[in-house]
Design a protein around this motif. Structure first.
Motif, PDB file in Angstrom:
ATOM      1  N   PRO A  20       0.842  -1.205   0.000  1.00 33.01           N
ATOM      2  CA  PRO A  20       0.000   0.000   0.000  1.00 33.01           C
ATOM      3  C   PRO A  20       0.880   1.259   0.000  1.00 33.01           C
ATOM      4  CG  PRO A  20       0.163  -0.847   2.215  1.00 33.01           C
ATOM      5  CD  PRO A  20       0.892  -1.838   1.312  1.00 33.01           C
ATOM      6  N   GLN A  21       0.254   2.403  -0.075  1.00 38.43           N
ATOM      7  CA  GLN A  21       0.982   3.668  -0.106  1.00 38.43           C
ATOM      8  C   GLN A  21       1.425   4.077   1.301  1.00 38.43           C
ATOM      9  OE1 GLN A  21       1.916   5.369  -2.835  1.00 38.43           O
ATOM     10  NE2 GLN A  21       1.062   3.709  -4.057  1.00 38.43           N
ATOM     11  N   VAL A  22       2.381   3.321   1.848  1.00 36.84           N
ATOM     12  CA  VAL A  22       2.963   3.626   3.161  1.00 36.84           C
ATOM     13  C   VAL A  22       4.474   3.454   3.045  1.00 36.84           C
ATOM     14  CG1 VAL A  22       0.903   2.917   4.479  1.00 36.84           C
ATOM     15  CG2 VAL A  22       2.688   1.231   3.975  1.00 36.84           C
ATOM     16  N   THR A  23       5.196   3.897   4.065  1.00 33.76           N
ATOM     17  CA  THR A  23       6.644   3.691   4.052  1.00 33.76           C
ATOM     18  C   THR A  23       6.934   2.193   4.139  1.00 33.76           C
ATOM     19  OG1 THR A  23       6.870   3.787   6.453  1.00 33.76           O
ATOM     20  CG2 THR A  23       7.013   5.891   5.248  1.00 33.76           C
ATOM     21  N   ASP A  24       8.126   1.789   3.735  1.00 40.10           N
ATOM     22  CA  ASP A  24       8.501   0.379   3.759  1.00 40.10           C
ATOM     23  C   ASP A  24       8.346  -0.207   5.161  1.00 40.10           C
ATOM     24  OD1 ASP A  24       9.804  -1.972   2.341  1.00 40.10           O
ATOM     25  OD2 ASP A  24      11.154  -1.670   4.054  1.00 40.10           O
ATOM     26  N   HIS A  25       8.754   0.520   6.163  1.00 41.28           N
ATOM     27  CA  HIS A  25       8.676   0.036   7.553  1.00 41.28           C
ATOM     28  C   HIS A  25       7.235  -0.259   7.966  1.00 41.28           C
ATOM     29  CE1 HIS A  25       8.957   0.162  11.965  1.00 41.28           C
ATOM     30  NE2 HIS A  25      10.205  -0.269  11.776  1.00 41.28           N
ATOM     31  N   GLU A  26       6.278   0.445   7.403  1.00 45.86           N
ATOM     32  CA  GLU A  26       4.871   0.321   7.806  1.00 45.86           C
ATOM     33  C   GLU A  26       4.062  -0.648   6.944  1.00 45.86           C
ATOM     34  OE1 GLU A  26       3.958   1.736  10.696  1.00 45.86           O
ATOM     35  OE2 GLU A  26       6.075   2.291  10.723  1.00 45.86           O
ATOM     36  N   ARG A  27       4.708  -1.336   6.000  1.00 44.68           N
ATOM     37  CA  ARG A  27       3.972  -2.260   5.122  1.00 44.68           C
ATOM     38  C   ARG A  27       3.375  -3.417   5.924  1.00 44.68           C
ATOM     39  NH1 ARG A  27       7.974  -4.387   1.223  1.00 44.68           N
ATOM     40  NH2 ARG A  27       6.226  -5.674   0.614  1.00 44.68           N
ATOM     41  N   THR A  58      11.210  -4.356  14.118  1.00 43.71           N
ATOM     42  CA  THR A  58      10.093  -3.474  14.464  1.00 43.71           C
ATOM     43  C   THR A  58       9.169  -3.177  13.289  1.00 43.71           C
ATOM     44  OG1 THR A  58      11.503  -1.557  14.041  1.00 43.71           O
ATOM     45  CG2 THR A  58      11.359  -2.343  16.337  1.00 43.71           C
ATOM     46  N   ALA A  59       9.484  -3.631  12.087  1.00 44.81           N
ATOM     47  CA  ALA A  59       8.629  -3.377  10.925  1.00 44.81           C
ATOM     48  C   ALA A  59       7.255  -4.020  11.137  1.00 44.81           C
ATOM     49  CB  ALA A  59       9.264  -3.929   9.655  1.00 44.81           C
ATOM     50  N   VAL A  60       6.232  -3.406  10.598  1.00 44.98           N
ATOM     51  CA  VAL A  60       4.860  -3.910  10.761  1.00 44.98           C
ATOM     52  C   VAL A  60       4.738  -5.345  10.264  1.00 44.98           C
ATOM     53  CG1 VAL A  60       2.461  -3.612   9.984  1.00 44.98           C
ATOM     54  CG2 VAL A  60       3.775  -1.630  10.756  1.00 44.98           C
ATOM     55  N   ARG A  61       5.312  -5.664   9.109  1.00 45.93           N
ATOM     56  CA  ARG A  61       5.146  -7.002   8.543  1.00 45.93           C
ATOM     57  C   ARG A  61       5.823  -8.086   9.382  1.00 45.93           C
ATOM     58  NH1 ARG A  61       8.271  -3.817   5.398  1.00 45.93           N
ATOM     59  NH2 ARG A  61      10.337  -4.511   4.723  1.00 45.93           N
ATOM     60  N   THR A  62       6.933  -7.766  10.050  1.00 45.69           N
ATOM     61  CA  THR A  62       7.568  -8.763  10.910  1.00 45.69           C
ATOM     62  C   THR A  62       6.773  -8.936  12.195  1.00 45.69           C
ATOM     63  OG1 THR A  62       9.072  -7.065  11.736  1.00 45.69           O
ATOM     64  CG2 THR A  62       9.924  -8.553  10.029  1.00 45.69           C
ATOM     65  N   ARG A  63       6.288  -7.842  12.757  1.00 45.53           N
ATOM     66  CA  ARG A  63       5.475  -7.940  13.982  1.00 45.53           C
ATOM     67  C   ARG A  63       4.191  -8.727  13.712  1.00 45.53           C
ATOM     68  NH1 ARG A  63       5.989  -2.035  14.459  1.00 45.53           N
ATOM     69  NH2 ARG A  63       3.733  -2.078  14.496  1.00 45.53           N
ATOM     70  N   GLU A  64       3.546  -8.471  12.569  1.00 49.68           N
ATOM     71  CA  GLU A  64       2.324  -9.216  12.231  1.00 49.68           C
ATOM     72  C   GLU A  64       2.630 -10.693  11.990  1.00 49.68           C
ATOM     73  OE1 GLU A  64       0.442  -7.250   8.900  1.00 49.68           O
ATOM     74  OE2 GLU A  64      -0.424  -5.709  10.195  1.00 49.68           O
ATOM     75  N   THR A  65       3.741 -10.988  11.318  1.00 49.50           N
ATOM     76  CA  THR A  65       4.133 -12.382  11.089  1.00 49.50           C
ATOM     77  C   THR A  65       4.295 -13.101  12.417  1.00 49.50           C
ATOM     78  OG1 THR A  65       5.239 -11.869   8.989  1.00 49.50           O
ATOM     79  CG2 THR A  65       5.935 -13.887  10.130  1.00 49.50           C
TER      80      THR A  65
END
Length: 172
Positions: A20-27, A58-65
């Motif tokens: 989506p249209q967010v920074t890489d860290h927030e994907r 701390t990236a969103v995708r790693t935390r969600e994983t």
């Protein structure tokens, strides 16, 4: 804890992320990523490894994983969200691992490529056997993980010090 027991590190790449249209860290994770994270968690549970510690970018995708995978484990380890793991090189990840307390026997690290794939290769040196062949053939796709074993302290972890014990990647 027996000195003869090897330590285990599971290097776990985050599951498939959305764009989506967010920074890489927030994907965030894509729908496929959410499914694969849970499957990877079940596979980790099947391995029988009881984790003492989870180190997660701390990236969103790693935390969600990790949030989805850990629900499948019989025991929830202490989790530390480590900003140094985001976009980390293998050398930077080794520096983080060298700080792990020696009372930690089994650790899972949830991170990013190319760092986790490179680290699996660097720590294990010559990648042989069935697990090594699978990793060479598949690479390190989203939600894949490698199980490495080594003897000694975390401070002494360095290139070539570990052996690749297992490798898993979701089906395409």
């Amino acid at each position: 804890m027996s000195v003869a027991e090897p330590r285990r590190i599971v290097l776990f790449r985050h599951a498939k992320a959305d764009w989506p249209q967010v920074t890489d860290h927030e994907r965030p994770l894509a729908e496929r990523g959410r499914m694969d994270a849970a499957v990877a968690g079940r596979r980790l549970a099947d391995s029988g490894i009881s984790f003492d510690l989870a180190l997660c970018s701390t990236a969103v995708r790693t935390r969600e994983t990790w949030k989805l995978a850990v629900q499948e484990l019989p025991h929830r380890p202490r989790t530390v969200y480590e900003e140094r793991l985001y976009e980390a090189s293998p050398g930077e990840i080794i520096a983080v691992l060298n700080e792990v307390p020696d009372d930690t026997r089994n650790l899972v690290l949830i991170g990013h490529n190319p760092g986790v794939h490179g680290l699996a290769e660097i720590l294990s040196g010559a990648v042989d056997g069935a697990a090594g062949e699978r990793m060479k053939r598949r690479g390190f796709p989203a939600a894949a993980f490698a199980v490495l074993t080594f003897d000694g302290s975390w401070k002494g972890l360095e290139p070539g010090a570990a052996a690749l014990a297992d490798y898993w990647a979701p089906s395409d």
